[in-house]
Design a protein around this motif. Structure first.
Motif, mmCIF file in Angstrom:
data_model
loop_
_atom_site.group_PDB
_atom_site.id
_atom_site.type_symbol
_atom_site.label_atom_id
_atom_site.label_comp_id
_atom_site.label_asym_id
_atom_site.label_seq_id
_atom_site.Cartn_x
_atom_site.Cartn_y
_atom_site.Cartn_z
ATOM 1 N N ASP A 37 0.833 -1.208 0.000
ATOM 2 C CA ASP A 37 0.000 0.000 0.000
ATOM 3 C C ASP A 37 0.866 1.256 0.000
ATOM 4 O O ASP A 37 0.624 2.199 -0.770
ATOM 5 N N GLU A 38 1.876 1.282 0.871
ATOM 6 C CA GLU A 38 2.741 2.455 0.936
ATOM 7 C C GLU A 38 3.569 2.596 -0.339
ATOM 8 O O GLU A 38 3.748 3.702 -0.863
ATOM 9 N N ILE A 39 4.066 1.482 -0.846
ATOM 10 C CA ILE A 39 4.846 1.524 -2.084
ATOM 11 C C ILE A 39 3.999 2.078 -3.220
ATOM 12 O O ILE A 39 4.456 2.910 -4.016
ATOM 13 N N MET A 40 2.747 1.661 -3.302
ATOM 14 C CA MET A 40 1.871 2.158 -4.361
ATOM 15 C C MET A 40 1.510 3.631 -4.154
ATOM 16 O O MET A 40 1.261 4.355 -5.127
ATOM 17 N N GLU A 41 1.495 4.094 -2.915
ATOM 18 C CA GLU A 41 1.296 5.530 -2.683
ATOM 19 C C GLU A 41 2.425 6.325 -3.327
ATOM 20 O O GLU A 41 2.192 7.384 -3.932
ATOM 21 N N TYR A 42 3.655 5.824 -3.193
ATOM 22 C CA TYR A 42 4.790 6.482 -3.845
ATOM 23 C C TYR A 42 4.623 6.458 -5.366
ATOM 24 O O TYR A 42 4.888 7.449 -6.050
ATOM 25 N N VAL A 43 4.203 5.311 -5.901
ATOM 26 C CA VAL A 43 4.023 5.187 -7.353
ATOM 27 C C VAL A 43 2.993 6.197 -7.850
ATOM 28 O O VAL A 43 3.223 6.905 -8.848
ATOM 29 N N HIS A 44 1.864 6.282 -7.173
ATOM 30 C CA HIS A 44 0.815 7.223 -7.589
ATOM 31 C C HIS A 44 1.318 8.665 -7.531
ATOM 32 O O HIS A 44 0.995 9.478 -8.406
ATOM 33 N N ARG A 453 0.441 4.056 -21.738
ATOM 34 C CA ARG A 453 -0.372 3.140 -20.931
ATOM 35 C C ARG A 453 0.390 2.549 -19.746
ATOM 36 O O ARG A 453 -0.165 1.748 -18.988
ATOM 37 N N ASP A 454 1.644 2.947 -19.576
ATOM 38 C CA ASP A 454 2.437 2.473 -18.435
ATOM 39 C C ASP A 454 1.975 3.213 -17.179
ATOM 40 O O ASP A 454 2.598 4.166 -16.719
ATOM 41 N N ARG A 455 0.859 2.747 -16.630
ATOM 42 C CA ARG A 455 0.213 3.398 -15.491
ATOM 43 C C ARG A 455 0.244 2.491 -14.258
ATOM 44 O O ARG A 455 0.532 1.297 -14.352
ATOM 45 N N ALA A 456 -0.102 3.071 -13.120
ATOM 46 C CA ALA A 456 -0.009 2.359 -11.844
ATOM 47 C C ALA A 456 -0.828 1.074 -11.831
ATOM 48 O O ALA A 456 -0.426 0.081 -11.216
ATOM 49 N N GLU A 457 -1.971 1.071 -12.512
ATOM 50 C CA GLU A 457 -2.834 -0.117 -12.474
ATOM 51 C C GLU A 457 -2.237 -1.309 -13.221
ATOM 52 O O GLU A 457 -2.753 -2.429 -13.119
ATOM 53 N N THR A 458 -1.150 -1.101 -13.971
ATOM 54 C CA THR A 458 -0.512 -2.216 -14.679
ATOM 55 C C THR A 458 0.531 -2.926 -13.810
ATOM 56 O O THR A 458 1.162 -3.879 -14.267
ATOM 57 N N LEU A 459 0.717 -2.468 -12.575
ATOM 58 C CA LEU A 459 1.728 -3.059 -11.701
ATOM 59 C C LEU A 459 1.130 -4.160 -10.827
ATOM 60 O O LEU A 459 -0.075 -4.234 -10.630
ATOM 61 N N THR A 460 2.008 -5.012 -10.303
ATOM 62 C CA THR A 460 1.610 -6.030 -9.327
ATOM 63 C C THR A 460 2.259 -5.665 -7.988
ATOM 64 O O THR A 460 3.429 -5.985 -7.757
ATOM 65 N N PRO A 461 1.530 -4.979 -7.122
ATOM 66 C CA PRO A 461 2.116 -4.425 -5.889
ATOM 67 C C PRO A 461 2.773 -5.458 -4.984
ATOM 68 O O PRO A 461 3.761 -5.159 -4.306
ATOM 69 N N GLU A 462 2.244 -6.687 -4.955
ATOM 70 C CA GLU A 462 2.759 -7.696 -4.032
ATOM 71 C C GLU A 462 4.220 -8.043 -4.314
ATOM 72 O O GLU A 462 5.001 -8.273 -3.386
ATOM 73 N N ILE A 463 4.604 -8.073 -5.594
ATOM 74 C CA ILE A 463 5.991 -8.419 -5.911
ATOM 75 C C ILE A 463 6.925 -7.279 -5.521
ATOM 76 O O ILE A 463 8.074 -7.505 -5.115
ATOM 77 N N MET A 464 6.432 -6.041 -5.589
ATOM 78 C CA MET A 464 7.242 -4.901 -5.162
ATOM 79 C C MET A 464 7.468 -4.944 -3.654
ATOM 80 O O MET A 464 8.563 -4.647 -3.165
#
Length: 488
Positions: A37-44, A453-464
């Motif tokens: 969740d925190e990692i994806m906050e940085y990505v966004h 199209r390289d946007r946040a929703e194309t990532l898999t947060p769990e592997i990060m």
């Protein structure tokens, strides 16, 4: 007397064991606090419109760099940039795109952005009217290999179509690639076309590319392969057929297509623009020896479409921020400095890493290795490229994964970069500093490389999350290895 000494020794041992267990629990609490969740906050945050694609050399990139520096300050890392700051500045000329138009002469067909083309992001301004269009294969002149795409054709004042990459046969790819490596880059091909007298260039493939240096009089754009098919059809060819013929015969097939185009590009060049790296450090017991973690902060900016760059490389930046925060929170005092470098201008020719290596914050001869963190947000497995050649490092990563993560994990042999650099780590490798690459495997979602199209929703947060946790536990052990890494 001996009885009391024995009691004291037992008590001391129990105390040390209790302290060790307490420290281990504290470390594991921090380990579990590293969250997707925190990692994806940085990505966004990194993908916000206000940063406009993070193109090095722009004000929007600098705004993002300030944000990144603020995070390091808040975490408690020491600054390791210029004059006691987190920023390490360097010159980075940049070009602002204003307009680009392509029209076919005869039927007055106007090609449409972004369906048919992407404007060249470091193109000069210029207008080319009623120009003949010439297909010039790969745009390579390599006399030592008896190969010249320009032999027998006149391109002066004409618009030249040039393929990306190099002419090779699939069965001989590695050998052919090695032979032509220095001719593969558009940074060679565009100046070569200009030298031959071309008025403008159509680079095949809608791939946004900011690593091509600006050159006065060099006008270019990136075109969709379907547009090339249309242009070469008048001469009785297809693009796939041309590429196959060149590859199989290892001979050029260049010709005048019989078509004419009007091309109008409007840009504004800023030759004195600057940009920066963002650098923080967790000081070690030995403050002269270091390990460098590097993730490039920049991306491709905006060519009429914004390129968010979530995978490339908001994923790496976010992961590196999470590791930095966790290591400081753990209270671990590493044996060596752990340097967190967020490089600028990787997409502009690896300029940020080159600047750091030319102006190192810590001695290069005591930099044990560099860990390159780039595009680590899509997958189900983990890999450390190059670690197989350094068994002590490979063992540490493998043990962390086996005990705590249970992911598919692999290491690969180390390959020293010798020519064209494609990542920040390659430049470290050229200077004799081993560069290992943190990577993910088994892609779970479509990958949109250099694509809007390289946007946040194309990532898999769990592997990060797991990649960050792996680095958090592995780094303090890796820096215990004496000296710099040596290949086995």
């Amino acid at each position: 007397m001996r009885y009391w000494i024995l009691i004291l020794l037992v008590g001391w041992c129990c105390s040390v064991k209790a302290q060790h267990e307490k420290m281990s629990k504290e470390i594991m609490d921090v380990f579990h606090s590293i969250s997707s969740d925190e990692i994806m906050e940085y990505v966004h945050e990194l993908c916000k419109e206000e940063y406009n694609g993070r193109l090095a050399g722009t004000g929007e990139y600098m705004k993002c760099a300030f944000w990144c520096a603020e995070q390091l300050c808040d975490f408690g890392l020491e600054p390791a940039g210029d004059d006691g700051s987190y920023l390490q500045h360097f010159r980075m000329p940049t070009t602002s795109l204003i307009d680009c138009r392509l029209k076919k002469v005869g039927n007055e067909q106007e090609y449409v952005f972004p369906r048919d083309f992407y404007p060249g992001m470091n193109s000069d301004s210029g207008k080319v009217e009623n120009a003949e269009v010439v297909y010039a294969g790969y745009g390579i002149t390599a006399p030592e290999y008896g190969y010249d795409d320009y032999e027998g054709i006149d391109v002066k004042g004409k618009i030249v179509i040039i393929e990306r990459g190099i002419p090779y046969r699939d069965k001989d790819e590695k050998k052919r690639f090695d032979l032509y490596m220095r001719y593969a880059s558009e940074s060679y091909k565009l100046p070569q076309a200009l030298k031959k007298g071309a008025a403008a260039v159509l680079l095949v493939g809608k791939l946004a590319h900011t690593g091509i240096a600006f050159s006065k009089g060099m006008i270019y754009t990136h075109v969709d392969p379907s547009m090339v098919d249309e242009l070469v059809a008048k001469a009785g060819y297809t693009r796939d057929g041309l590429k196959k013929q060149i590859s199989e015969k290892q001979k050029p097939c260049s010709f005048n297509t019989g078509c004419r185009l009007n091309m109008d590009v409007v840009t504004r060049h800023y030759p004195y623009a600057t940009t920066c790296n963002v650098i923080g450090v967790i000081k070690g017991v030995d403050t002269t020896s270091s390990i460098v973690l590097g993730a490039h902060l920049d991306h491709l900016g905006n060519n009429g479409l914004m390129f968010p760059g979530a995978l490339d490389n908001a994923s790496g930046v976010a992961l590196q921020l999470a590791v930095a925060k966790a290591l400081v929170a753990s209270g671990i005092k590493p044996e060596k400095n752990i340097v967190f470098a967020f490089f600028g201008a990787e997409e502009r020719g690896i300029k940020g890493a080159i600047h750091y290596l030319n102006h190192p914050t810590f001695p290069l001869d005591k930099t044990m290795c560099m860990l390159n963190i780039d595009m680590v947000g899509n997958g189900n497995g983990l890999s450390v490229w190059g670690a197989e050649s350094f068994p002590a490092v490979a063992k540490i990563f493998a043990q962390v994964n086996d005990r705590w993560l249970h992911r598919e994990f692999e290491v690969t042999p180390y390959e020293r970069a010798v020519s064209y650099s494609q990542a920040d780590g390659d430049e470290f490798s050229k200077r004799g500093i081993p560069a290992l690459y943190i990577a993910t495997t088994e892609e779970l979602k479509p990958m949109y490389y250099h694509d809007p199209r390289d946007r946040a929703e194309t990532l898999t947060p769990e592997i990060m999350e797991d990649a960050a946790r792996m680095l958090f536990l592995a780094l303090p052990e890796i820096v215990k290895i004496k000296g710099v890494l040596r290949e086995k």
